[in-house]
Scaffold this active site. Sequence first.
Site, PDB file in Angstrom:
ATOM      1  N   HIS A 193      17.091  71.059  40.400  1.00 58.67           N
ATOM      2  CA  HIS A 193      15.745  71.517  41.183  1.00 58.67           C
ATOM      3  C   HIS A 193      14.635  71.497  40.277  1.00 58.67           C
ATOM      4  CE1 HIS A 193      13.304  74.847  43.011  1.00 58.67           C
ATOM      5  NE2 HIS A 193      12.834  73.839  44.004  1.00 58.67           N
ATOM      6  N   MET A 234      11.896  73.872  35.512  1.00 55.97           N
ATOM      7  CA  MET A 234       9.976  74.095  35.692  1.00 55.97           C
ATOM      8  C   MET A 234       9.341  74.075  34.416  1.00 55.97           C
ATOM      9  SD  MET A 234       9.985  78.210  36.919  1.00 55.97           S
ATOM     10  CE  MET A 234      11.954  78.231  38.238  1.00 55.97           C
ATOM     11  N   ASP A 274      16.294  78.813  48.360  1.00 54.01           N
ATOM     12  CA  ASP A 274      16.542  79.651  47.042  1.00 54.01           C
ATOM     13  C   ASP A 274      15.153  80.427  47.064  1.00 54.01           C
ATOM     14  OD1 ASP A 274      16.494  79.312  44.253  1.00 54.01           O
ATOM     15  OD2 ASP A 274      15.856  77.559  44.313  1.00 54.01           O
ATOM     16  N   HIS A 314      23.390  75.217  39.769  1.00 57.17           N
ATOM     17  CA  HIS A 314      21.371  74.817  40.657  1.00 57.17           C
ATOM     18  C   HIS A 314      20.773  75.009  38.748  1.00 57.17           C
ATOM     19  CE1 HIS A 314      18.275  74.919  42.841  1.00 57.17           C
ATOM     20  NE2 HIS A 314      18.334  75.893  42.458  1.00 57.17           N
ATOM     21  N   MET A 372      11.013  71.539  39.533  1.00 60.67           N
ATOM     22  CA  MET A 372       9.591  72.096  39.561  1.00 60.67           C
ATOM     23  C   MET A 372       8.835  71.675  38.899  1.00 60.67           C
ATOM     24  SD  MET A 372      11.368  75.697  40.619  1.00 60.67           S
ATOM     25  CE  MET A 372      12.605  75.339  39.433  1.00 60.67           C
ATOM     26  N   MET A 386      12.375  76.740  49.900  1.00 59.55           N
ATOM     27  CA  MET A 386      12.183  77.976  49.324  1.00 59.55           C
ATOM     28  C   MET A 386      11.956  79.246  49.546  1.00 59.55           C
ATOM     29  SD  MET A 386      12.295  77.322  46.045  1.00 59.55           S
ATOM     30  CE  MET A 386      11.751  78.678  45.697  1.00 59.55           C
ATOM     31  N   SER A 407      22.601  80.248  40.255  1.00 62.83           N
ATOM     32  CA  SER A 407      21.983  79.616  39.819  1.00 62.83           C
ATOM     33  C   SER A 407      21.311  80.273  38.479  1.00 62.83           C
ATOM     34  CB  SER A 407      20.101  80.101  40.374  1.00 62.83           C
ATOM     35  OG  SER A 407      18.642  79.594  39.321  1.00 62.83           O
ATOM     36  N   ASP A 452      17.219  74.594  37.018  1.00 61.28           N
ATOM     37  CA  ASP A 452      15.564  75.046  37.949  1.00 61.28           C
ATOM     38  C   ASP A 452      14.472  74.453  36.168  1.00 61.28           C
ATOM     39  OD1 ASP A 452      15.863  76.451  40.472  1.00 61.28           O
ATOM     40  OD2 ASP A 452      17.129  78.237  39.329  1.00 61.28           O
TER      41      ASP A 452
HETATM   42  C1  DX5 Z   1      12.789  80.090  41.906  1.00 56.20           C
HETATM   43  C2  DX5 Z   1      14.067  78.868  41.507  1.00 56.20           C
HETATM   44  C3  DX5 Z   1      15.523  79.662  42.051  1.00 56.20           C
HETATM   45  C4  DX5 Z   1      15.923  80.782  40.996  1.00 56.20           C
HETATM   46  C5  DX5 Z   1      15.873  81.957  42.621  1.00 56.20           C
HETATM   47  O1  DX5 Z   1      11.925  79.642  41.772  1.00 56.20           O
HETATM   48  O2  DX5 Z   1      14.134  77.997  42.168  1.00 56.20           O
HETATM   49  O3  DX5 Z   1      16.352  78.909  41.985  1.00 56.20           O
HETATM   50  O4  DX5 Z   1      16.933  80.998  40.277  1.00 56.20           O
HETATM   51  O5  DX5 Z   1      16.528  83.327  41.721  1.00 56.20           O
HETATM   52  P1  DX5 Z   1      16.685  84.804  42.879  1.00 56.20           P
HETATM   53  O6  DX5 Z   1      18.065  84.603  43.603  1.00 56.20           O
HETATM   54  O7  DX5 Z   1      16.674  85.887  42.045  1.00 56.20           O
HETATM   55  O8  DX5 Z   1      15.903  85.313  43.529  1.00 56.20           O
HETATM   56 ZN    ZN Z   2      15.863  76.516  42.208  1.00 58.93          ZN
END
Ligand code: DX5
Ligand code: ZN
Length: 230
Positions: free
Chosen positions: A66, A37, A175, A33, A68, A137, A8, A35
């Site tokens: 992903h 947000m 994740d 991956h 969010m 999650m 990620s 993220d």
């Molecule tokens: C968190 C993200 C993850 C994040 C995980 O909201 O969706 O993809 O990067 O991070 P680690 O592996 O550091 O927990």
């Molecule tokens: Zn993620």
Amino acid sequence: MKIKIAPSLLSADFSNLGQAVRDADSGGADYLHFDIMDGHFVPNITFGPMVVKAVRPLTKVKFLTHLMIQNPDDYIEEFVEAGSDSITVHVETCPHLHRVIQKIKSLGARAAVAINPATPIVTLKEILGDIDGVLIMTVNPGFGAQEFIESSLDKIARMRAMLQKAGRDIDIEVDGGVSAGTVGRIVEAGANVLIAGNSVFANPMGVKKAIEELRSLAEAAVSRTCTSRG
Ligand code: DX5
Ligand code: ZN
């Protein structure tokens, strides 16, 4: 099921994102991956499709995006056009989840659905026949480097049992808090796509060694599971 490691980029050095993509590629990542947000669905803001598009030419590794964000359906097309091979939406953001999934698939992308730690797996029951993967999650979404929520192991196992009962041999992605210390138990519980930010990009051993370590621990867990199931 085949183990896939998906670094990620949330934990990568954003001042040198292209290099992080190349490191993951040459380090043997199966997927990357992203993220996304929005500061509404989760209390953090990252980046949009322009960033996905900017790094797309650097690698052939498939991109898992992903989302969010609230109203993810408004942005699916843009993220697919930017080069996302797979789109994950949260069940919590989609009152019309079936329609959103059909839209992702109509654009030729893989479709996955994520659930937060407090969301029960039963919310996915009616959509299992339509999706290519579920994402559990294992931290509350929004930030990297959080502690893995241990009760998620039982949830992953119940998710795999629900999929087996439905005759659906699809990916379970995990994740949040995936590391050398948790990956074995995560795989034993029934997950096969391992998304890891902090334990890959902030690993003092470097990206390649970090990916190799996760993969070897995960594959050892697969062997243990196969042996114990006979
Ligand atoms: C968190 C993200 C993850 C994040 C995980 O909201 O969706 O993809 O990067 O991070 P680690 O592996 O550091 O927990
Ligand atoms: Zn993620």
